[in-house]
Design an enzyme around this catalytic site. Structure first.
Site, PDB file in Angstrom:
ATOM      1  N   HIS A   1     -11.593 -10.294  70.232  1.00 37.52           N
ATOM      2  CA  HIS A   1     -10.502 -11.255  70.437  1.00 37.52           C
ATOM      3  C   HIS A   1     -10.450 -11.686  71.898  1.00 37.52           C
ATOM      4  CE1 HIS A   1      -7.047  -9.106  72.388  1.00 37.52           C
ATOM      5  NE2 HIS A   1      -7.463  -8.028  71.754  1.00 37.52           N
TER       6      HIS A   1
ATOM      7  N   ASP B   1      -7.864  -5.933  77.886  1.00 37.36           N
ATOM      8  CA  ASP B   1      -7.465  -6.195  76.499  1.00 37.36           C
ATOM      9  C   ASP B   1      -7.259  -7.689  76.279  1.00 37.36           C
ATOM     10  OD1 ASP B   1      -6.596  -5.935  73.890  1.00 37.36           O
ATOM     11  OD2 ASP B   1      -4.575  -5.297  74.451  1.00 37.36           O
TER      12      ASP B   1
ATOM     13  N   GLU C   1      -4.886 -12.786  68.077  1.00 36.59           N
ATOM     14  CA  GLU C   1      -4.979 -11.429  67.536  1.00 36.59           C
ATOM     15  C   GLU C   1      -3.836 -10.551  68.019  1.00 36.59           C
ATOM     16  OE1 GLU C   1      -8.119 -10.389  65.235  1.00 36.59           O
ATOM     17  OE2 GLU C   1      -6.957 -12.235  65.115  1.00 36.59           O
ATOM     18  N   GLU C   2      -3.335 -10.830  69.214  1.00 42.07           N
ATOM     19  CA  GLU C   2      -2.212 -10.047  69.727  1.00 42.07           C
ATOM     20  C   GLU C   2      -0.938 -10.285  68.919  1.00 42.07           C
ATOM     21  OE1 GLU C   2      -2.536  -7.687  71.557  1.00 42.07           O
ATOM     22  OE2 GLU C   2      -3.998  -7.998  73.162  1.00 42.07           O
TER      23      GLU C   2
ATOM     24  N   ASP D   1     -13.168  -3.974  71.317  1.00 38.65           N
ATOM     25  CA  ASP D   1     -11.790  -4.129  71.778  1.00 38.65           C
ATOM     26  C   ASP D   1     -11.549  -3.147  72.916  1.00 38.65           C
ATOM     27  OD1 ASP D   1      -9.128  -4.681  72.091  1.00 38.65           O
ATOM     28  OD2 ASP D   1      -8.556  -4.288  70.019  1.00 38.65           O
TER      29      ASP D   1
END
Length: 308
Positions: free
Chosen positions: A126, A138, A172-173, A201
């Protein structure tokens, strides 16, 4: 903290109890390229080939309110940066739009010409951050590792047995929105053509003692897991198995698509402004990228039985 963060944190804590130490990998700048996929032909990359992508993502966030979140210019610029690099390298790229939270979102899909279209090796990460910060570990770290791997495929003019596809997911978060939308829109036939999905990830966490390798026991996936564990074991690096749930690969696993991949676990700054370039360990990021390169090279050359 989302369920995937709790899962990774729990796995990291358990793994520390089981593993006393790990030897960091040695990375080197690749001096040759290969034209045929295979374990012996896999290139390696140096820190100087990976970290500039993270620097670029940090600069994008700095220009756009400090983040690269879904629905923001920061995310749009992140997609444009990755797509430009892929287009120049000879990939066929495509934006797959979706909507979430009243804002337009995009997944970026890149296909490398050649390989058996009925047997797809799919690698992704992502690309979005949260609004609280730039999301460099992240998951700029995973996105950069996937991009670096794709570009090395192009540099080598790789002629894979399997068809190679790469992806960078949006939103995606917000709860694995982009990857779920992509998988949901695939036909049953298209889903059956994906032999394996590999996911990264948080690939550059500081103080990493072991790499958390995805074990998709529910769908009997062992190919990716064994390939990653063998790569790390050959270099004296400790690993710990985690379940299929908890990150972008969950969307594929839920659709019955075998999945693997890895993470370096929860970083010191998660979903905060301090998840910036300083929150990534360059050696860890480089090791993660070389692990992905090695496994993609190996599996790209491996014929697989049909899942039809």
């Amino acid at each position: 903290m989302t369920s995937r963060r709790l899962l990774l944190l729990a796995a990291r804590i358990l793994g520390v109890c089981l593993v006393l130490s790990a030897v960091p990998a040695t990375t080197a700048t690749a001096t040759t390229t290969a034209t045929t996929a295979g374990p012996a032909a896999a290139p390696t990359v140096s820190e100087g080939e990976v970290m500039p992508h993270l620097q670029a993502l940090q600069q994008i966030a700095d220009r756009n309110g400090g983040n690269r979140a879904h629905g923001t210019q920061g995310y749009a610029d992140s997609v444009a940066y990755v797509r430009k690099a892929l287009d120049r390298a000879g990939f066929h790229t495509e934006l797959r739009p979706f909507s979430y939270g009243g804002a337009a979102g995009y997944n970026l899909i890149a296909d490398w010409p050649g390989g058996d279209p009925n047997h797809v090796l799919f690698t992704g990460a992502h690309l979005d951050s949260v609004k609280q910060g730039p999301g460099i570990n992240d998951n700029g770290s995973g996105a950069a590792a996937v991009l670096t791997t794709a570009l090395r495929v192009a540099d080598a003019g790789l002629k894979p047995t399997r068809h190679l596809r790469f992806a960078w997911w949006g939103a995606e978060e917000g709860g694995l929105v982009g990857s779920t939308d992509y998988v949901r829109k695939l036909s049953a036939d298209d889903r059956s053509k994906i032999d394996l999905y590999l996911n990264l990830d948080q690939a550059g966490s500081k103080n990493t003692k072991q790499w958390l390798v995805v074990h998709d026991n529910e769908h009997g996936e062992i190919e990716g897991q064994q390939a990653f564990e063998a790569w790390f074991a050959a270099r004296g690096i400790a690993t710990f198995d985690i379940g299929v749930g908890g990150s972008d690969h969950e969307s594929f696993g839920n659709a019955g698509i075998p999945s693997s991949g890895f993470s370096t676990g929860i970083s010191d700054c998660i979903h905060e402004a301090c998840d910036d370039l300083a929150n990534v360990d360059p050696q860890t990021e480089t090791t993660s990228t070389n692990a992905l390169l090695g496994v993609v090279w190996q599996l790209a050359a491996t014929p697989a039985a049909s899942r039809h």
